[in-house]
Enzyme design. Structure first.
Site, PDB file in Angstrom:
ATOM      1  N   SER A 178     -35.279   3.011  74.058  1.00 15.02           N
ATOM      2  CA  SER A 178     -35.478   1.724  73.397  1.00 15.02           C
ATOM      3  C   SER A 178     -35.485   1.959  71.898  1.00 15.02           C
ATOM      4  CB  SER A 178     -36.825   1.118  73.793  1.00 15.02           C
ATOM      5  OG  SER A 178     -37.887   1.809  73.151  1.00 15.02           O
ATOM      6  N   ASP A 179     -35.093   0.971  71.130  1.00 12.90           N
ATOM      7  CA  ASP A 179     -35.358   1.064  69.703  1.00 12.90           C
ATOM      8  C   ASP A 179     -36.883   1.079  69.541  1.00 12.90           C
ATOM      9  OD1 ASP A 179     -35.090   1.173  66.962  1.00 12.90           O
ATOM     10  OD2 ASP A 179     -33.542  -0.367  66.886  1.00 12.90           O
ATOM     11  N   CYS A 180     -37.351   1.512  68.355  1.00 14.99           N
ATOM     12  CA  CYS A 180     -38.780   1.823  68.259  1.00 14.99           C
ATOM     13  C   CYS A 180     -39.655   0.565  68.358  1.00 14.99           C
ATOM     14  CB  CYS A 180     -39.034   2.634  67.008  1.00 14.99           C
ATOM     15  SG  CYS A 180     -38.156   4.201  67.157  1.00 14.99           S
TER      16      CYS A 180
END
Ligand SMILES: *[C@@H]1O[C@H](CO)[C@@H](O)[C@H](O)[C@H]1NC(C)=O
Ligand SMILES: *[C@@H]1O[C@H](CO)[C@@H](O)[C@H](O)[C@H]1NC(C)=O
Ligand SMILES: *[C@@H]1O[C@H](CO)[C@@H](O)[C@H](O)[C@H]1NC(C)=O
Ligand SMILES: *[C@@H]1O[C@H](CO)[C@@H](O)[C@H](O)[C@H]1NC(C)=O
Ligand SMILES: *[C@@H]1O[C@H](CO)[C@@H](O)[C@H](O)[C@H]1NC(C)=O
Ligand SMILES: *[C@@H]1O[C@H](CO)[C@@H](O)[C@H](O)[C@H]1NC(C)=O
Length: 781
Positions: free
Chosen positions: A289-291
């Site tokens: 996932s993106d952060c």
């Protein structure tokens, strides 16, 4: 104590200290372990399965996030998933440190400039250099992981986007080809379709999947944004770069983006992660996932009622069972801590099964194994010889210089102001906020550069009498200018170079521009200096996204314009070489330069195609029908080139439906004049283009376009690009393979590719080549 006893004692203490240092080295997974997951002769899928089998639920949950801790009882070391290497091993992210033997890494130009070279071999060599430096840092104990979250391959849809600089531009073909070169380079190009026998040099990650090309516009930001995308745009603009990155680049990572697409958060999108990436494209690797993207689904988007719902929906992303066997897959690694906090409770609440966690972990452990990180000390592995010598090597610095040289674009040169004569130019003035900086030249996601040179210093290697004025008081923001000093210097020197543009205070992650002109009073400064100078001046633009410089384009006092992007650690030298004629520029713009008025359209409007009824102009050279400042593909040289189509095919291309059906290697459907057939990718022909150089030696890129025929879906579309090296006055030839079903087709409103019968054109420069597509239903024996 006798002298030799003392020496012996000192030696003893030294060796004791060395032993302590050696034993303080982190343990490596499988240093000595009896478990099958350590047995390198077994297939990686079996080893990954074995390791996951041995973990408790508590241990499993901790392995789902980017900071994966060690598991001492199994001899498994800690792993950091988050490292960055956009255009060189970066100091951003969490995995890499510059505080050991290695204190810097080669900083190649920011990607948008490297893309302007239109040279896929160069892109590959850069990827390879980055991969080697990354592995060397790992071997030195300065990287706690080898998964790098690059390349950024969202197409540059809107010129205001602060992260446009990170991308290879606006064209899906170029962006996709860049990704293939970069990924194959950094990963070591070892994957032959079987992850079980893979030896990754480093791991790349195609991001951000998908349609993450806005950071903030009015109240919209990448967290709360729901991108509304038509099937048509999805199929021919947003998806293709990712498809190439996965299928041809064989990337071992994908990052799902923050934003929603048509209501569904990317990291929970079954169609995207499972059906498209894993099934249709046969993606083998991990999805991160993106952060904090999972937290965003609950906290910002209100998509998930409870945190546990968010966790369940990303790990499942539509899991499908067949005879109790889990067939499909969602996200695997959470950048952030959300899955660490809420996965166990999600299991306890029956929102998730342990098997669903297992399949995520099998993906992520498999990537660590493909990197060779479960084979004991990596220094005894196949990449064990890479060390400090490979980092910041002369070869890599020259490659950074070559990339900057070949990317920089000459936008204006009349009346042949450039190149400057080395003998007759005895004094110059460098004026502007980007003339004496090194940090700005790196762009974002930078590391610590091996070498630094300012544009001022680099020009100083050519001319001794050199003057500098910053001109703008507060750097590129330029809210006030020091005109008097700048004008005074401009009047006395032979030649004036204005170094203007942007920096990270104007365009970066989380910061999109609002306007497209030069910031503050930069224009006023340029004009004041230009009217004071003895000769027409040179305007150098240091920026990632395009700026509207119509004022300079049309003003004879500004003789030349160069776009230098953010040219990296050797960019100053490359620019000076071009200005003084040691290099003939050949870069071409990888994005459209729009006029200021473009910022009147909503950045949130994802439509690529124009809408005449509302006056919406469309986006990028493929669809935009408004005025431009400079077009995609534009770029001058110190010589001129002309083209001729040669050895063309017969002008009539028969697409035999039956043949196409039999020869297909792909599952994609193409509608040929309304009849659905498998993609007729075997139908192809070669077209040759002769290129005449009318001046000095050059490297010239030929851009071949398809111009849309009967029903006008796009204006033009790149078919291919080929760079060729030509001596003075030399003629050369390049060849392109044209696949009509791919290059002349366009999606209908349902996202199905359609090819129309009738006349289609190929275009290079002003030359046009017409092809008639005739669909044949005859059985051809
Ligand atoms: C590793 O696996 C191979 C293949 O199953 C087996 O022959 C070998 O004995 C194993 N090695 C160890 C050390 O267990
Ligand atoms: C480098 O920095 C990391 C993180 O701050 C630290 O753990 C490590 O000890 C440092 N190494 C050296 C050689 O200073
Ligand atoms: C350029 O910048 C450096 C470092 O900030 C500074 O020391 C130097 O004086 C500047 N050069 C000129 C000519 O202003
Ligand atoms: C280059 O510049 C960066 C940032 O300004 C600095 O940290 C680094 O030490 C410099 N490198 C060299 C070799 O001077
Ligand atoms: C730039 O100047 C504007 C005023 O023109 C100001 O609002 C803004 O905060 C400044 N930005 C930076 C990064 O200095
Ligand atoms: C063309 O590019 C190659 C490779 O970058 C370089 O060695 C050569 O000098 C270039 N030629 C010209 C005329 O710029």
């Amino acid at each position: 104590m006798k002298r030799h006893t003392r020496i012996a004692l000192v030696l003893f203490i030294v060796s004791l200290a060395m032993m302590i240092i050696v034993s303080a080295e982190p343990p490596f997974s499988c240093d000595s372990s009896p478990y099958p997951f350590c047995n390198a002769t077994l297939p990686i899928s079996e080893r990954a399965h074995d390791v996951v089998l041995r973990l408790t639920l508590d241990e499993k949950v901790l392995q789902l996030v980017n900071g994966a801790p060690e598991i001492p009882r199994l001899g498994i070391s800690a792993y950091e998933w988050w490292s960055e290497a956009l255009h060189g091993v970066s100091r951003h992210g969490k995995g890499v440190r510059f505080n050991g033997t290695i204190t810097a890494s080669t900083m190649f130009p920011q990607v948008i400039l490297t893309a302007a070279s239109f040279d896929s071999r160069l892109w590959y060599r850069i990827g390879q250099a980055i991969g080697r430096e990354a592995r060397a840092m790992y071997n030195e104990g300065q990287a706690r992981g080898l998964t790098f979250w690059a390349p950024n391959i969202n197409v540059l849809r809107d010129p205001r986007w602060g992260r446009g600089q990170e991308t290879p531009g606006e064209d899906p073909l170029v962006v996709g080809d860049y990704s293939v070169s970069y990924v194959r380079g950094i990963q070591g190009d070892t994957f032959q379709g079987d992850p079980d026998s893979d030896h990754l040099l480093a791991s790349a990650c195609c991001k951000h999947f998908i349609a993450n090309d806005l950071d903030n516009w009015k109240t919209a930001n990448r967290y709360n944004f729901d991108a509304i995308i038509t099937q048509q745009d999805m199929v021919d603009t947003y998806l293709p770069p990712f498809r190439k990155c996965v299928q041809q680049g064989r990337a071992s990572g994908i990052m799902c983006a923050y934003n929603r697409v048509n209501g569904v958060p990317n990291c929970a999108d079954y169609n995207l992660l499972t059906k498209t990436a894993r099934q249709a494209w046969s993606f083998k690797g991990y999805i991160a996932s993106d952060c904090d993207a999972v937290a965003v689904m609950h906290d910002v988007q209100g998509y998930s009622k409870l945190p546990e719902d968010a966790v369940a929906s990303v790990l499942k992303a539509g899991n499908v069972y067949h005879d109790t066997k889990l067939l499909t897959q969602g996200m695997d690694v959470n950048c952030g801590s959300y899955l660490k906090k809420y996965t166990k409770s999600a299991v306890e609440m029956n929102k998730l099964t342990e098997a669903e966690i297992d399949r995520a972990l099998e993906n992520s452990f498999a990537v660590r194994m493909r990197l060779g990180l479960f084979n004991g000390n990596p220094k005894s592995g196949i990449y064990g010889n890479l060390g400090p010598k490979q980092v910041c090597s002369e070869a890599h610095h020259s490659l950074a210089l070559e990339a900057a040289r070949n990317g920089i674009v000459l936008l204006k040169n009349s009346p042949n102001i450039l190149p400057l004569s080395k003998t007759e130019t005895t004094s110059i003035a460098v004026i502007g906020p980007n003339g004496n900086t090194t940090q700005t030249l790196l762009g974002n996601y930078e590391g610590v550069a091996c070498k630094n040179i300012t544009i001022l210093e680099a020009l100083g290697n050519y001319v001794k009498d050199i003057h500098f004025q910053q001109g703008c008081v507060d750097s590129v923001n330029c809210t006030s200018i020091e005109i008097d000093e700048a004008v005074r210097v401009a009047k006395v020197v032979d030649f004036v170079i204005l170094v203007m543009g942007l920096d990270q205070s104007q365009e970066r992650e989380k910061l999109d521009r609002v306007e497209l002109g030069l910031p503050g009073k930069q224009e006023d400064l340029v004009l004041a200096v230009a009217s004071a100078a003895k000769k027409p001046v040179l305007l150098v633009l240091v920026c990632g996204g395009p700026v509207d410089v119509s004022f300079a384009k049309s003003d004879a006092r500004i003789g030349s314009i160069l776009w230098a992007g953010y040219p990296g650690e050797a960019g100053g030298s490359a620019l000076a070489e071009i200005i003084f004629g040691d290099h003939n520029p050949g870069g071409r713009l990888p994005m459209t330069w729009y006029p200021k008025e473009f910022s009147n359209i909503a950045m949130t409007d994802m439509r690529m195609r124009p809408d005449p009824s509302s006056g919406y102009p469309g986006r990028t050279y493929r669809f935009y029908n408004g005025k431009t400042v400079y077009e995609f593909g534009y770029g001058l040289s110190y010589s001129t080139h002309s083209y001729k189509f040669i050895a063309g095919p017969k002008n009539k291309i028969l697409i035999n439906l039956n043949q196409a059906l039999h020869n297909t290697a792909s599952d994609d459907e193409v509608l040929v004049s309304g009849v659905g057939v498998k993609l007729c990718e075997k139908v192809k022909f070669t077209v040759g283009v002769g290129v005449q150089n009318h001046g000095e030696a050059s490297n010239h890129t030929v851009l071949l376009y398809a111009k849309w025929g009967p029903k006008g879906h796009f204006i033009r579309q790149l078919v291919g690009f080929e760079r060729l090296s030509l001596g003075a006055m030399e003629r050369g030839e390049v060849e392109f393979v044209v696949r009509p079903c791919e290059h002349f087709s366009s999606p209908n409103e349902d996202g199905l590719m359609v090819i129309e019968e009738g006349s289609h054109s190929l275009v290079v420069g002003d030359e046009e080549y017409t092809i008639d597509i005739v669909i044949s239903y005859m059985i051809d024996y």
